[in-house]
Write a protein that holds these residues in place. Structure first.
Motif, short mmCIF file in Angstrom:
data_model
loop_
_atom_site.label_atom_id
_atom_site.label_comp_id
_atom_site.label_asym_id
_atom_site.label_seq_id
_atom_site.Cartn_x
_atom_site.Cartn_y
_atom_site.Cartn_z
N VAL A 119 0.78 -1.05 0.18
CA VAL A 119 -0.16 -0.13 0.03
C VAL A 119 0.95 1.34 0.05
N THR A 120 0.63 2.17 -1.12
CA THR A 120 1.52 3.26 -1.04
C THR A 120 0.79 4.45 -1.52
N ALA A 121 1.39 5.70 -1.05
CA ALA A 121 0.79 7.00 -1.54
C ALA A 121 1.86 7.82 -1.72
N ARG A 122 1.59 8.79 -2.91
CA ARG A 122 2.32 9.80 -3.22
C ARG A 122 2.77 10.89 -2.16
N ASP A 123 3.81 11.01 -1.91
CA ASP A 123 4.55 12.03 -0.96
C ASP A 123 4.24 13.35 -1.31
N PHE A 124 3.34 13.96 -1.57
CA PHE A 124 2.97 15.28 -2.19
C PHE A 124 3.15 16.25 -0.99
N ASN A 125 3.72 17.42 -1.60
CA ASN A 125 3.99 18.59 -0.54
C ASN A 125 3.01 18.99 0.39
N THR A 131 -0.81 12.41 8.90
CA THR A 131 -0.60 10.82 9.24
C THR A 131 -1.17 9.93 8.23
N PHE A 132 -0.01 9.17 7.64
CA PHE A 132 -0.52 8.29 6.69
C PHE A 132 -1.09 6.89 7.34
N ASP A 133 -0.24 6.42 8.17
CA ASP A 133 -0.57 4.94 8.95
C ASP A 133 -0.05 5.24 10.28
N GLU A 134 -0.89 4.58 11.11
CA GLU A 134 -0.58 4.36 12.80
C GLU A 134 -0.81 3.04 13.26
N ALA A 135 -0.20 2.61 14.12
CA ALA A 135 -0.24 1.18 14.62
C ALA A 135 -0.09 1.16 16.30
N GLN A 136 -0.88 0.47 16.80
CA GLN A 136 -0.53 0.49 18.27
C GLN A 136 0.07 -0.94 18.22
N LEU A 137 1.12 -1.06 19.21
CA LEU A 137 1.97 -2.25 19.09
C LEU A 137 1.90 -2.93 20.36
N LYS A 138 2.21 -4.33 20.38
CA LYS A 138 2.31 -5.03 21.53
C LYS A 138 3.46 -6.02 21.17
N GLY A 139 4.52 -6.09 22.07
CA GLY A 139 5.67 -6.86 21.78
C GLY A 139 6.05 -6.50 20.49
N GLY A 140 6.32 -5.27 19.93
CA GLY A 140 6.80 -4.87 18.54
C GLY A 140 6.00 -5.24 17.40
N ALA A 141 4.71 -5.85 17.84
CA ALA A 141 3.96 -6.03 16.48
C ALA A 141 2.79 -5.48 16.80
N THR A 142 2.00 -5.14 15.40
CA THR A 142 0.75 -4.40 15.45
C THR A 142 -0.40 -5.24 15.91
N GLU A 143 -1.00 -4.50 16.89
CA GLU A 143 -2.31 -5.12 17.43
C GLU A 143 -3.45 -4.79 16.43
#
Length: 302
Positions: A119-125, A131-143
């Motif tokens: 999944v990609t998005a063009r990094d326009f000015n 924010t494009f993506d955010e993740a809550q982690l547990k033990g380094g892995a996304t929950e």
């Protein structure tokens, strides 16, 4: 480190290399001693996205020869830790179309999702800082996490060709969140997803429909919130909500779950406002009955 033109005391103007200091921890303490300190720790970069970005300056009042790559755009990925909670963010930095050293060409830059790198998005000015993506982690892995895409409208183009990509420095662009796809890890280790999609109207791009697709692996749990507006073009009054309706199913559905309406300036529901005072608000109780509240205003709108 980054280059920046400066003038040392008693010396000529020159380029120097400067260091950028990063915040790694913020501590909020109770000075009375009654509560434990709240500590926020910040980490920057991950494998595959380890370095910060510097964008070339774009100052119309400074000679190009006096400009360099000193526009700080930060890290593409940052991780925030508070206690046992850890959240990772991937953000737009606006690095697409940046200058390339010793060349008239510019860069093509995309960013990728934290978990699904396809999944990609063009990094326009004009998306820089969102924010494009955010993740809550547990033990380094996304929950669980949320990936967002954005709608862009060019309000002032840099040329007469509306079919090409707007120039990042010479155009004016509006952006608003278009989709938000939430993911949750299942016991099997895969992700279950659900999505919200926002559509905007054609005047000043106010939200017009918000479609909640529900869990994408099943059907029947979709619903849509539709907002209509009353408009007085002569008075440039464009952003007055008239009704908000929640329907079961797609946005074309007529299966009403909840509905509310607003009338302005003692007019009927749906009439254009003249001053913008909401004098009637009502909520649908049944197909024929409403609960209404009337409000009066003095000559000063109080």
């Amino acid at each position: 480190c980054f280059p920046q033109q400066w003038t040392p005391e008693g010396g000529p103007t020159q380029f120097g290399i400067f260091h950028k200091w990063l915040v790694t921890q913020v501590k909020a303490e109770d000075t009375t001693g009654g509560s434990p300190a709240m500590i926020y720790s910040y980490g920057y970069g991950i494998a595959g996205d380890a370095y910060p970005a510097w964008h070339h300056d774009a100052d119309e009042f400074v000679k190009l020869s006096d400009q360099s790559w000193s526009d700080w755009r930060g890290y593409g990925t940052a991780t925030v830790t508070q206690g046992s909670s850890q959240t990772r963010y991937r953000v737009f930095r606006g690095m697409h179309d940046d200058r390339i050293a010793n060349s008239t060409a510019t860069k093509t830059v995309d960013i990728r999702g934290l978990d699904d790198t396809t999944v990609t998005a063009r990094d326009f000015n004009w998306l820089a800082g969102l924010t494009f993506d955010e993740a809550q982690l547990k033990g380094g892995a996304t929950e669980r996490g949320t990936l967002r895409t954005y709608k862009t409208a060019t309000t002032v183009d840099d040329d007469a060709n509306t079919g090409n990509e707007p120039d990042s420095e010479k155009s004016a662009n509006w952006s608003g969140e278009e989709t938000a796809t939430e993911r949750r890890r299942t016991p099997e280790g895969t992700f279950e997803r659900r999505r919200t999609t926002t559509a905007y109207n054609g005047y000043l791009l106010f939200p017009e429909t918000v479609l909640e697709d529900g869990w994408l692996s099943q059907s029947g749990d979709e619903r849509c919130t539709k907002t209509t507006y009353v408009i007085n073009l002569g008075a440039w009054m464009l952003d007055y909500p008239s009704s908000k309706t929640l329907v079961q199913g797609s946005c074309s559905s007529t299966a009403v779950v909840r509905q509310s309406e607003i009338a302005y300036d003692n007019g009927a529901v749906g009439a254009a406002p003249t001053r913008g005072n909401p004098t009637l608000s009502r909520t649908r109780l049944t197909s024929t009955a409403w609960a209404s509240t009337a409000t009066t205003f003095d000559a000063l709108g109080r």
